[in-house]
Design a protein around this motif. Structure first.
Motif, PDB file in Angstrom:
ATOM      1  N   VAL A  88      78.520  69.550  69.429  1.00 37.15           N
ATOM      2  CA  VAL A  88      77.823  68.355  69.906  1.00 37.15           C
ATOM      3  C   VAL A  88      77.742  67.339  68.772  1.00 37.15           C
ATOM      4  O   VAL A  88      77.318  67.665  67.656  1.00 37.15           O
ATOM      5  CB  VAL A  88      76.404  68.701  70.407  1.00 37.15           C
ATOM      6  N   ARG A  89      78.154  66.127  69.050  1.00 33.12           N
ATOM      7  CA  ARG A  89      78.064  65.043  68.061  1.00 33.12           C
ATOM      8  C   ARG A  89      76.901  64.106  68.363  1.00 33.12           C
ATOM      9  O   ARG A  89      76.246  63.620  67.446  1.00 33.12           O
ATOM     10  CB  ARG A  89      79.380  64.261  68.035  1.00 33.12           C
ATOM     11  N   ASN A  90      76.662  63.838  69.622  1.00 28.92           N
ATOM     12  CA  ASN A  90      75.508  63.028  70.025  1.00 28.92           C
ATOM     13  C   ASN A  90      74.952  63.571  71.326  1.00 28.92           C
ATOM     14  O   ASN A  90      75.715  63.915  72.240  1.00 28.92           O
ATOM     15  CB  ASN A  90      75.878  61.559  70.221  1.00 28.92           C
ATOM     16  N   CYS A  91      73.651  63.652  71.405  1.00 31.41           N
ATOM     17  CA  CYS A  91      72.974  63.937  72.666  1.00 31.41           C
ATOM     18  C   CYS A  91      71.811  62.959  72.751  1.00 31.41           C
ATOM     19  O   CYS A  91      70.847  63.051  71.979  1.00 31.41           O
ATOM     20  CB  CYS A  91      72.481  65.374  72.723  1.00 31.41           C
ATOM     21  N   SER A  92      71.930  62.000  73.641  1.00 34.40           N
ATOM     22  CA  SER A  92      70.910  60.957  73.727  1.00 34.40           C
ATOM     23  C   SER A  92      69.728  61.422  74.564  1.00 34.40           C
ATOM     24  O   SER A  92      69.799  62.406  75.306  1.00 34.40           O
ATOM     25  CB  SER A  92      71.527  59.672  74.279  1.00 34.40           C
TER      26      SER A  92
ATOM     27  N   ALA B 165      77.812  64.273  74.236  1.00 33.34           N
ATOM     28  CA  ALA B 165      79.182  63.956  73.814  1.00 33.34           C
ATOM     29  C   ALA B 165      79.496  64.762  72.571  1.00 33.34           C
ATOM     30  O   ALA B 165      78.634  64.987  71.711  1.00 33.34           O
ATOM     31  CB  ALA B 165      79.335  62.463  73.536  1.00 33.34           C
ATOM     32  N   GLY B 166      80.743  65.211  72.456  1.00 34.28           N
ATOM     33  CA  GLY B 166      81.124  66.009  71.299  1.00 34.28           C
ATOM     34  C   GLY B 166      82.607  66.276  71.294  1.00 34.28           C
ATOM     35  O   GLY B 166      83.399  65.539  71.889  1.00 34.28           O
TER      36      GLY B 166
ATOM     37  N   GLY C 249      82.918  55.514  70.680  1.00 37.56           N
ATOM     38  CA  GLY C 249      82.322  56.487  69.780  1.00 37.56           C
ATOM     39  C   GLY C 249      81.517  57.533  70.524  1.00 37.56           C
ATOM     40  O   GLY C 249      81.199  57.390  71.713  1.00 37.56           O
ATOM     41  N   PHE C 250      81.168  58.590  69.808  1.00 39.36           N
ATOM     42  CA  PHE C 250      80.406  59.671  70.426  1.00 39.36           C
ATOM     43  C   PHE C 250      79.047  59.187  70.931  1.00 39.36           C
ATOM     44  O   PHE C 250      78.613  59.585  72.019  1.00 39.36           O
ATOM     45  CB  PHE C 250      80.202  60.816  69.430  1.00 39.36           C
ATOM     46  N   ALA C 251      78.373  58.354  70.150  1.00 42.09           N
ATOM     47  CA  ALA C 251      77.040  57.901  70.559  1.00 42.09           C
ATOM     48  C   ALA C 251      77.114  57.101  71.853  1.00 42.09           C
ATOM     49  O   ALA C 251      76.319  57.311  72.781  1.00 42.09           O
ATOM     50  CB  ALA C 251      76.404  57.072  69.443  1.00 42.09           C
ATOM     51  N   GLU C 252      78.068  56.173  71.933  1.00 41.78           N
ATOM     52  CA  GLU C 252      78.215  55.390  73.151  1.00 41.78           C
ATOM     53  C   GLU C 252      78.628  56.279  74.317  1.00 41.78           C
ATOM     54  O   GLU C 252      78.130  56.133  75.443  1.00 41.78           O
ATOM     55  CB  GLU C 252      79.233  54.276  72.958  1.00 41.78           C
ATOM     56  N   ALA C 253      79.520  57.238  74.055  1.00 38.60           N
ATOM     57  CA  ALA C 253      79.955  58.133  75.125  1.00 38.60           C
ATOM     58  C   ALA C 253      78.797  58.937  75.688  1.00 38.60           C
ATOM     59  O   ALA C 253      78.755  59.228  76.894  1.00 38.60           O
ATOM     60  CB  ALA C 253      81.045  59.072  74.608  1.00 38.60           C
ATOM     61  N   SER C 254      77.823  59.292  74.848  1.00 40.26           N
ATOM     62  CA  SER C 254      76.666  60.035  75.348  1.00 40.26           C
ATOM     63  C   SER C 254      75.834  59.199  76.310  1.00 40.26           C
ATOM     64  O   SER C 254      75.101  59.751  77.139  1.00 40.26           O
ATOM     65  CB  SER C 254      75.796  60.520  74.187  1.00 40.26           C
ATOM     66  N   ALA C 255      75.958  57.876  76.211  1.00 41.20           N
ATOM     67  CA  ALA C 255      75.240  56.985  77.129  1.00 41.20           C
ATOM     68  C   ALA C 255      75.967  56.804  78.452  1.00 41.20           C
ATOM     69  O   ALA C 255      75.450  56.128  79.356  1.00 41.20           O
ATOM     70  CB  ALA C 255      75.011  55.621  76.481  1.00 41.20           C
ATOM     71  N   ALA C 256      77.145  57.404  78.602  1.00 40.12           N
ATOM     72  CA  ALA C 256      77.871  57.282  79.869  1.00 40.12           C
ATOM     73  C   ALA C 256      77.109  57.943  81.005  1.00 40.12           C
ATOM     74  O   ALA C 256      77.204  57.501  82.156  1.00 40.12           O
ATOM     75  CB  ALA C 256      79.265  57.896  79.734  1.00 40.12           C
TER      76      ALA C 256
END
Length: 348
Positions: free
Chosen positions: A31-35, A62-63, A142-149
């Motif tokens: 896992v790279r980002n979990c919002s 996202a990861g 990026g991973f952070a933005e992808a976690s917001a999908a």
């Protein structure tokens, strides 16, 4: 490894747990980002009916893949950058067979029935793979933005029901990340005309306004928001109203401010302790109003969100105001509860 684990209402702990092992029909990810969203905060405070055991929280994930089970179909490999759906449909019930997978009656969720993304490693369950819920992150996202999908896809789901037409006046209650996403989708995807953003916290309203630039920002702590919207629309009211808040009062106000043939989305769920509202049903009747509930999103809508990010039609990276390492992850709940952050993400 470290993980944020729900034990009971008011009791979420950052603790050491064994790294999960990948079975033949599963995929293991780093896992790279979990919002974090309001559902996480409500779960911390009140628990959740879908949690029946100690569980690693986190559903906006996202990861990158680190291991693929030998029985997994598809062209997946270690190093692939991926985003996951949150709510996993069964694929068998009446709703799923009709294509309404977002309201599957047997739905399971990451961070609830399955261990979620507030951890360094996570297992993508076989049920998610069967549902087509593992999505590649496009280049340039990026991973952070992808976690917001995941939350973005929920907003897509809501707006698809509303029939927003070019030039419509749209009111969005709530200046959090979902409200900001609704403003952007209404404009960029559906061609809304005037967009009005409403919030009762002036600091958050100012921050959101600077990010997404609604045509009007209304501070409902100092004005009657129904009167304000009617004044801004020449007494006609709003064509579309979206309540991206957990407030029953906003749902009542949405009905009161809607124009004839107006469409209303009750996007934000209400607390279990106060789930009912009082509304004038004659307004619904005589104005021919359309009130929509909305719940979650489909795997395809998750992919649509990623495609929008990649194309630049709508972005979410600038909505992420707070990035918190997992070792300090419990602080993310306090930041979210403080009300000034827009989007909070945890970085394991």
């Amino acid at each position: 490894m470290k993980a944020m684990r729900f034990h009971a209402p008011g009791d979420v702990r950052l603790e050491d747990v064994p790294e999960p092992e990948c079975r033949t029909d599963e995929v293991k990810i780093r896992v790279r980002n979990c919002s974090m969203c309001g559902t996480d905060l409500k779960t911390l405070r009140n628990g959740h009916h879908m949690i029946s055991r100690v569980t690693t929280m986190g559903h906006e994930i996202a990861g990158e893949i680190v291991e693929v089970g030998s029985g997994v179909a598809g062209n997946w490999a270690p190093g692939d950058r991926i985003q996951t759906i949150s709510n996993i449909p069964c694929g068998q019930c009446y709703e799923c067979r009709r294509g309404w997978t977002q309201i599957c009656q047997n739905q399971a969720s990451m961070g609830f029935q399955y261990d979620g993304g507030f951890a360094r490693h996570m297992i993508v369950p076989a049920a998610m793979l069967r549902a087509g819920g593992l999505n590649r992150i496009p280049d340039g996202v990026g991973f952070a933005e992808a976690s917001a999908a995941e939350p973005f896809s929920c907003a897509i789901n809501a707006q698809e029901q509303l029939g927003i037409e070019e030039g419509d006046t749209v009111v969005v209650f709530g200046a959090g990340p979902i409200g900001c996403m609704h403003v952007r989708i209404a404009r960029a995807v559906h061609g809304a005309g005037t967009v009005i953003l409403v919030n009762h916290r002036p600091g958050r309203l100012a921050k959101a306004t600077a990010l997404v630039h609604p045509d009007h920002a209304v501070d409902s702590s100092v004005v009657d928001v129904v009167d304000a919207v009617r004044d801004l629309t020449g007494c006609r009211g709003a064509d579309v109203v979206i309540t991206a808040t957990p407030a029953g009062q906003n749902q009542q106000q949405a009905v009161e401010m809607a124009a004839r043939n107006g469409r209303i989305s009750f996007f934000g769920g209400l607390p279990r302790t106060a789930p009912t509202i009082t509304l004038d049903s004659n307004l619904v009747h005589y104005r021919q109003l359309h009130i929509h509930g909305t719940n979650g999103s489909t795997p395809e809508q998750n992919r649509q969100a990623l495609d929008h990010f990649a194309a630049g039609t709508v972005r979410a990276d600038d909505l992420i105001t707070d990035r918190i390492p997992l070792d300090d992850g419990l602080r993310a709940f306090d930041v979210l509860a403080g009300g000034d952050a827009v989007k909070v993400t945890v970085e394991p």
